[in-house]
Design a protein around this motif. Structure first.
Motif, PDB file in Angstrom:
ATOM      1  N   LEU B  27       0.742  -1.236   0.023  1.00 32.55           N
ATOM      2  CA  LEU B  27      -0.050   0.015   0.122  1.00 32.55           C
ATOM      3  C   LEU B  27       0.934   1.251  -0.040  1.00 32.55           C
ATOM      4  O   LEU B  27       1.678   1.508   0.841  1.00 32.55           O
ATOM      5  CB  LEU B  27      -0.978  -0.118   1.108  1.00 32.55           C
ATOM      6  N   LEU B  28       0.882   1.836  -1.140  1.00 32.65           N
ATOM      7  CA  LEU B  28       1.497   3.386  -1.250  1.00 32.65           C
ATOM      8  C   LEU B  28       0.773   4.294  -0.620  1.00 32.65           C
ATOM      9  O   LEU B  28      -0.447   4.847  -0.952  1.00 32.65           O
ATOM     10  CB  LEU B  28       1.562   3.654  -2.754  1.00 32.65           C
ATOM     11  N   MET B  29       1.205   5.020   0.371  1.00 26.19           N
ATOM     12  CA  MET B  29       0.495   6.201   1.135  1.00 26.19           C
ATOM     13  C   MET B  29       0.897   7.417   0.898  1.00 26.19           C
ATOM     14  O   MET B  29       2.182   7.588   0.815  1.00 26.19           O
ATOM     15  CB  MET B  29       0.152   5.902   2.660  1.00 26.19           C
ATOM     16  N   GLY B  30      -0.031   8.332   0.678  1.00 23.43           N
ATOM     17  CA  GLY B  30       0.665   9.647   0.495  1.00 23.43           C
ATOM     18  C   GLY B  30      -0.474  10.756   0.733  1.00 23.43           C
ATOM     19  O   GLY B  30      -1.661  10.454   0.985  1.00 23.43           O
ATOM     20  N   ASN B  31      -0.197  11.906   0.826  1.00 23.54           N
ATOM     21  CA  ASN B  31      -0.865  13.262   0.828  1.00 23.54           C
ATOM     22  C   ASN B  31      -0.380  14.324  -0.172  1.00 23.54           C
ATOM     23  O   ASN B  31       0.661  14.374  -0.509  1.00 23.54           O
ATOM     24  CB  ASN B  31      -0.842  13.843   2.318  1.00 23.54           C
ATOM     25  N   THR B  32      -1.560  14.912  -0.476  1.00 25.07           N
ATOM     26  CA  THR B  32      -1.431  16.045  -1.397  1.00 25.07           C
ATOM     27  C   THR B  32      -2.364  17.110  -0.864  1.00 25.07           C
ATOM     28  O   THR B  32      -3.385  16.728  -0.690  1.00 25.07           O
ATOM     29  CB  THR B  32      -1.689  15.791  -2.909  1.00 25.07           C
ATOM     30  N   ASP B  33      -1.634  18.264  -0.811  1.00 25.99           N
ATOM     31  CA  ASP B  33      -2.795  19.495  -0.348  1.00 25.99           C
ATOM     32  C   ASP B  33      -3.688  19.876  -1.235  1.00 25.99           C
ATOM     33  O   ASP B  33      -4.600  20.672  -0.818  1.00 25.99           O
ATOM     34  CB  ASP B  33      -1.751  20.687   0.060  1.00 25.99           C
ATOM     35  N   THR B  34      -3.729  19.068  -2.372  1.00 29.65           N
ATOM     36  CA  THR B  34      -4.756  19.342  -3.266  1.00 29.65           C
ATOM     37  C   THR B  34      -6.071  18.846  -2.628  1.00 29.65           C
ATOM     38  O   THR B  34      -7.209  19.462  -3.135  1.00 29.65           O
ATOM     39  CB  THR B  34      -4.615  18.831  -4.734  1.00 29.65           C
ATOM     40  N   ALA B  35      -5.988  17.919  -1.982  1.00 29.09           N
ATOM     41  CA  ALA B  35      -7.293  17.474  -1.201  1.00 29.09           C
ATOM     42  C   ALA B  35      -8.036  18.571  -0.357  1.00 29.09           C
ATOM     43  O   ALA B  35      -9.146  18.271   0.117  1.00 29.09           O
ATOM     44  CB  ALA B  35      -6.770  16.205  -0.463  1.00 29.09           C
ATOM     45  N   PHE B  36      -7.348  19.511  -0.156  1.00 30.68           N
ATOM     46  CA  PHE B  36      -8.039  20.490   0.779  1.00 30.68           C
ATOM     47  C   PHE B  36      -8.939  21.439   0.023  1.00 30.68           C
ATOM     48  O   PHE B  36      -9.795  22.086   0.656  1.00 30.68           O
ATOM     49  CB  PHE B  36      -7.027  21.349   1.555  1.00 30.68           C
ATOM     50  N   ILE B  37      -9.053  21.376  -1.550  1.00 30.12           N
ATOM     51  CA  ILE B  37      -9.640  22.005  -2.240  1.00 30.12           C
ATOM     52  C   ILE B  37     -11.211  21.440  -1.859  1.00 30.12           C
ATOM     53  O   ILE B  37     -11.592  20.378  -2.112  1.00 30.12           O
ATOM     54  CB  ILE B  37      -9.248  22.078  -3.688  1.00 30.12           C
ATOM     55  N   PRO B  38     -12.188  22.396  -1.475  1.00 33.10           N
ATOM     56  CA  PRO B  38     -13.569  22.146  -0.992  1.00 33.10           C
ATOM     57  C   PRO B  38     -14.104  21.313  -2.389  1.00 33.10           C
ATOM     58  O   PRO B  38     -14.101  22.075  -3.623  1.00 33.10           O
ATOM     59  CB  PRO B  38     -14.128  23.464  -0.910  1.00 33.10           C
ATOM     60  N   GLY B  39     -14.877  20.146  -2.089  1.00 30.42           N
ATOM     61  CA  GLY B  39     -15.311  19.329  -3.258  1.00 30.42           C
ATOM     62  C   GLY B  39     -14.755  18.609  -4.167  1.00 30.42           C
ATOM     63  O   GLY B  39     -15.530  17.919  -5.082  1.00 30.42           O
ATOM     64  N   ILE B  40     -13.401  18.546  -3.927  1.00 30.02           N
ATOM     65  CA  ILE B  40     -12.474  17.703  -4.760  1.00 30.02           C
ATOM     66  C   ILE B  40     -12.465  16.166  -4.460  1.00 30.02           C
ATOM     67  O   ILE B  40     -12.371  15.512  -5.299  1.00 30.02           O
ATOM     68  CB  ILE B  40     -11.068  18.327  -4.942  1.00 30.02           C
ATOM     69  N   THR B  41     -12.819  15.677  -3.176  1.00 33.35           N
ATOM     70  CA  THR B  41     -12.674  14.485  -2.876  1.00 33.35           C
ATOM     71  C   THR B  41     -13.664  14.277  -1.875  1.00 33.35           C
ATOM     72  O   THR B  41     -13.980  14.765  -0.864  1.00 33.35           O
ATOM     73  CB  THR B  41     -11.300  13.987  -2.241  1.00 33.35           C
ATOM     74  N   ALA B  42     -13.794  12.681  -2.068  1.00 34.05           N
ATOM     75  CA  ALA B  42     -14.972  12.225  -0.860  1.00 34.05           C
ATOM     76  C   ALA B  42     -14.212  11.582   0.151  1.00 34.05           C
ATOM     77  O   ALA B  42     -14.496  10.912   1.331  1.00 34.05           O
ATOM     78  CB  ALA B  42     -16.042  11.291  -1.422  1.00 34.05           C
ATOM     79  N   LEU B 192     -14.594  21.177 -11.865  1.00 35.41           N
ATOM     80  CA  LEU B 192     -13.493  21.695 -10.871  1.00 35.41           C
ATOM     81  C   LEU B 192     -12.184  21.036 -11.040  1.00 35.41           C
ATOM     82  O   LEU B 192     -11.072  21.584 -11.035  1.00 35.41           O
ATOM     83  CB  LEU B 192     -14.125  21.202  -9.476  1.00 35.41           C
ATOM     84  N   LYS B 193     -12.098  19.758 -11.351  1.00 34.26           N
ATOM     85  CA  LYS B 193     -10.750  19.169 -11.603  1.00 34.26           C
ATOM     86  C   LYS B 193     -10.003  19.734 -12.557  1.00 34.26           C
ATOM     87  O   LYS B 193      -8.741  20.081 -12.461  1.00 34.26           O
ATOM     88  CB  LYS B 193     -10.941  17.639 -11.627  1.00 34.26           C
ATOM     89  N   SER B 194     -10.515  19.979 -13.966  1.00 40.66           N
ATOM     90  CA  SER B 194     -10.259  20.519 -14.854  1.00 40.66           C
ATOM     91  C   SER B 194      -9.412  21.916 -14.649  1.00 40.66           C
ATOM     92  O   SER B 194      -8.347  22.141 -14.838  1.00 40.66           O
ATOM     93  CB  SER B 194     -11.010  20.458 -16.138  1.00 40.66           C
ATOM     94  N   SER B 195     -10.345  22.690 -13.941  1.00 39.66           N
ATOM     95  CA  SER B 195      -9.758  24.012 -13.628  1.00 39.66           C
ATOM     96  C   SER B 195      -8.724  24.047 -12.579  1.00 39.66           C
ATOM     97  O   SER B 195      -7.638  25.003 -12.915  1.00 39.66           O
ATOM     98  CB  SER B 195     -10.989  24.813 -12.975  1.00 39.66           C
ATOM     99  N   VAL B 196      -8.580  23.094 -11.719  1.00 41.38           N
ATOM    100  CA  VAL B 196      -7.626  23.164 -10.822  1.00 41.38           C
ATOM    101  C   VAL B 196      -6.160  22.602 -11.419  1.00 41.38           C
ATOM    102  O   VAL B 196      -5.320  23.270 -11.288  1.00 41.38           O
ATOM    103  CB  VAL B 196      -8.043  21.901  -9.636  1.00 41.38           C
ATOM    104  N   VAL B 197      -6.245  21.656 -12.417  1.00 41.50           N
ATOM    105  CA  VAL B 197      -5.065  21.332 -13.288  1.00 41.50           C
ATOM    106  C   VAL B 197      -4.678  22.274 -14.071  1.00 41.50           C
ATOM    107  O   VAL B 197      -3.545  22.483 -14.236  1.00 41.50           O
ATOM    108  CB  VAL B 197      -5.512  19.989 -14.096  1.00 41.50           C
ATOM    109  N   LEU B 198      -5.530  23.019 -14.838  1.00 37.32           N
ATOM    110  CA  LEU B 198      -5.324  24.033 -15.807  1.00 37.32           C
ATOM    111  C   LEU B 198      -4.536  25.126 -14.990  1.00 37.32           C
ATOM    112  O   LEU B 198      -3.567  25.783 -15.483  1.00 37.32           O
ATOM    113  CB  LEU B 198      -6.333  24.537 -16.678  1.00 37.32           C
ATOM    114  N   GLU B 199      -5.068  25.446 -13.736  1.00 37.33           N
ATOM    115  CA  GLU B 199      -4.288  26.436 -12.918  1.00 37.33           C
ATOM    116  C   GLU B 199      -3.025  26.264 -12.829  1.00 37.33           C
ATOM    117  O   GLU B 199      -2.063  26.810 -12.813  1.00 37.33           O
ATOM    118  CB  GLU B 199      -5.275  26.846 -11.677  1.00 37.33           C
ATOM    119  N   GLY B 200      -2.828  24.874 -12.532  1.00 34.61           N
ATOM    120  CA  GLY B 200      -1.473  24.507 -12.147  1.00 34.61           C
ATOM    121  C   GLY B 200      -0.410  24.355 -13.194  1.00 34.61           C
ATOM    122  O   GLY B 200       0.690  24.708 -12.972  1.00 34.61           O
TER     123      GLY B 200
END
Lengths: 354, 354
Positions: B27-42, B192-200
């Motif tokens: 099991l590969l475990m990790g975090n990305t602060d991207t998860a703090f964007i409201p509405g991006i993950t359950a 939402l995902k697309s706009s986050v990625v495009l901004e990045g």
């Protein structure tokens, strides 16, 4: 239970009867920047490589190899880590093994728990650690989890310069123990250690005895905090503190937090530490008012054909990586002193290619 | 080898014949602060608890309990982590388990390897990771070590917002895959995902296709780097990438670094991902020119008496924690689809106290 190759002190024969079943070896790993002070430790292949000591010890004990740095060629004069003894015992017996990062610079290529995230600072700063309570709380959970899978624990350590920080916390708590801690060096650099500790105490503003948490925060190391938490969490099973004067200091720290009468705890180390005229393991326990059984594994490498192992008989290294304690536990299970010595000789001969 | 409960694509029947012996789950475990964007993950019980998702998944899989946060009361409507499926499979079979921290905020109370030390940054910064090469190098050593103890590997992941970073690296490498990655949410937040990625991508200054390392450094996550290193190190054994569109993105990344023909590699996921009309697992592999076998575990919770499990049939969660891949591997060993489903139901009933 009296076994050949073990010396018993302070009622340890009775404690030894509690050591039954498979048992678990726990290696607490940590770093303190104190180890970078020239002349303070023999741990590590070279000063720059000192931070690698704990991960390489873990890799050696678990896999028989050094993974993080690739294969390091050793000369037959190289004095091996006491982790070699621990590795030998692991191959001779059936201990479960657990590794715990209490605050390391480099992670081992071995699965491990992680209860701290930063190495301790040089204790001359007087501010060695800021996360002592957090380490203890997390280590408690780890201790409870390991205890739930274990008949008993053997807790060892790998942290370079750990005898200096041990002296630090003992003095911080008001004990006058200069010259009481052991050293991996043949000639114990007592005056250097004392001056390092005194500088730290001064910077920390410690002029009166302080409580154990403050002592560790000021002039201790992360291994100590991890050990305390681990023991508190594993309270329900017998515990062997596997080490010399560093583990004696842990016992003194712990005794200032809880009543040790509620624990089944003993200290086990090598005969080399017990016989060390430059330090005084029993003096630390006595002055610290810690009344626990002590056992020593009376190993001898006098039969070795290698200079590196004969060095142990001349006062080098002495202890570390839980070598003495795991040897005692293995001998209580029926492994003989000679089996351990012969296996060390065999593994070392492979390492140096002879 | 054709087994009931598994669907085979792209020659997977032949690959399945290589899956023999005990096998290892990683099991590969990790975090990305991207998860703090409201509405991006359950993923996660609540937004503040999102960083706890990977350690709690590891604890659930390994011990059947949640150790870091203590016991969390669950209502029967709570939709459980797919780690519950992985846990069920672990109790039904004999997989060795390995856990790898690729960059986490919180360490699990489970022994684990550590190949990275920091979570990924929010990919809208365009500078998600600065240690991609270091993670890969360390993970290679871990992969080689695990492979030396394993007949084959099943590699899963736990990283919240991982489908967004997957979309990120695919676009960064020049693929036009908007709408191709899956989501733990019932209604996939594609725009939402697309706009986050495009901004990045904009912040990273990426206007032309970039190489996989640059893609991860800019808009990826630490799990991807860990997966690549692990696979490179474990080259000598068959490997099942256990995941959906995130693992498909890993396969595309890897194929830009090495020729996959030199590997025995397949992807295995759940039927829920394969059937997801809002994403396109096979489209990613095809557009990415990755020609590897695919299997799906066609689990169904339609028989469940719990809302939380029935939610999987309505498009919630779908995959994660290697649930689909480890289910496929277990079914290849003789565990039945019904045994997995019944065990999930049983464990979940205990979790909600019914």
């Amino acid at each position: 239970m009296v076994v050949d190759g073990i010396s018993y002190y302070n009622g340890a024969e009775k404690f030894a009867e509690k050591i039954k079943g498979r048992g678990s070896f726990v290696l607490l790993m940590g770093n303190t920047d104190t180890a970078f002070i020239p002349g303070i430790t023999a741990a590590g292949i070279s000063p720059e490589l000192t931070p690698y000591t704990p991960p390489l010890d873990a890799e050696l004990v678990e896999t028989g190899r050094i993974l993080t740095l690739g294969d390091i060629p050793l000369t037959p004069e190289a004095i091996p880590t006491p982790g070699l003894i621990t590795r030998a015992v692991v191959t001779l017996s059936d201990f479960r093994r657990y590794y715990v990062d209490t605050g390391m610079s480099i992670s081992p290529i071995v699965p491990h728990y992680r209860v701290g995230s930063v190495p301790g600072k040089d204790i001359r700063t007087g501010h060695a650690l800021s996360n002592v309570k957090e380490i203890i709380e997390t280590a408690k959970k780890v201790g409870a989890q390991i205890a739930s899978e274990s008949e008993y624990l053997v807790i060892g350590e790998s942290i370079a310069a750990g005898t200096t920080t041990a002296l630090g916390v003992l003095l911080a708590m008001g004990h006058t123990m200069d010259g009481f801690t052991s050293s991996s060096l043949q000639v114990n650099p007592q005056s250097l250690k004392s001056s390092v500790v005194l500088e730290g105490l001064k910077k920390a503003g410690i002029t009166q005895p302080v409580d154990p948490i403050r002592a560790i925060e000021s002039v201790g190391d992360p291994m100590m905090a991890g050990a305390i938490g681990l023991i508190l969490g594993a309270k329900n099973v017998p515990i062997i503190l596997a080490g010399g004067t560093q583990m004696a200091a842990v016992a003194v720290l712990l005794s200032r937090i809880v009543d040790l009468k509620g624990f089944n705890i003993a200290l086990a180390t090598t005969g080399w530490v017990a016989k060390d005229s430059s330090a005084n393991l029993f003096g630390i326990l006595k002055q610290g008012n810690v009344d626990i059984p002590v056992m020593t594994a009376d190993l001898s490498f006098a039969r070795s054909k290698f200079e590196g192992l004969l060095a142990y008989e001349k006062g080098h290294v002495k202890e570390g990586v839980g070598a003495g304690g795991i040897s005692v536990a293995a001998m209580l299970k029926g492994v003989t002193k000679e089996q351990i010595e012969d296996t060390v000789e065999f593994i070392y001969s492979k390492m140096v290619g002879q």
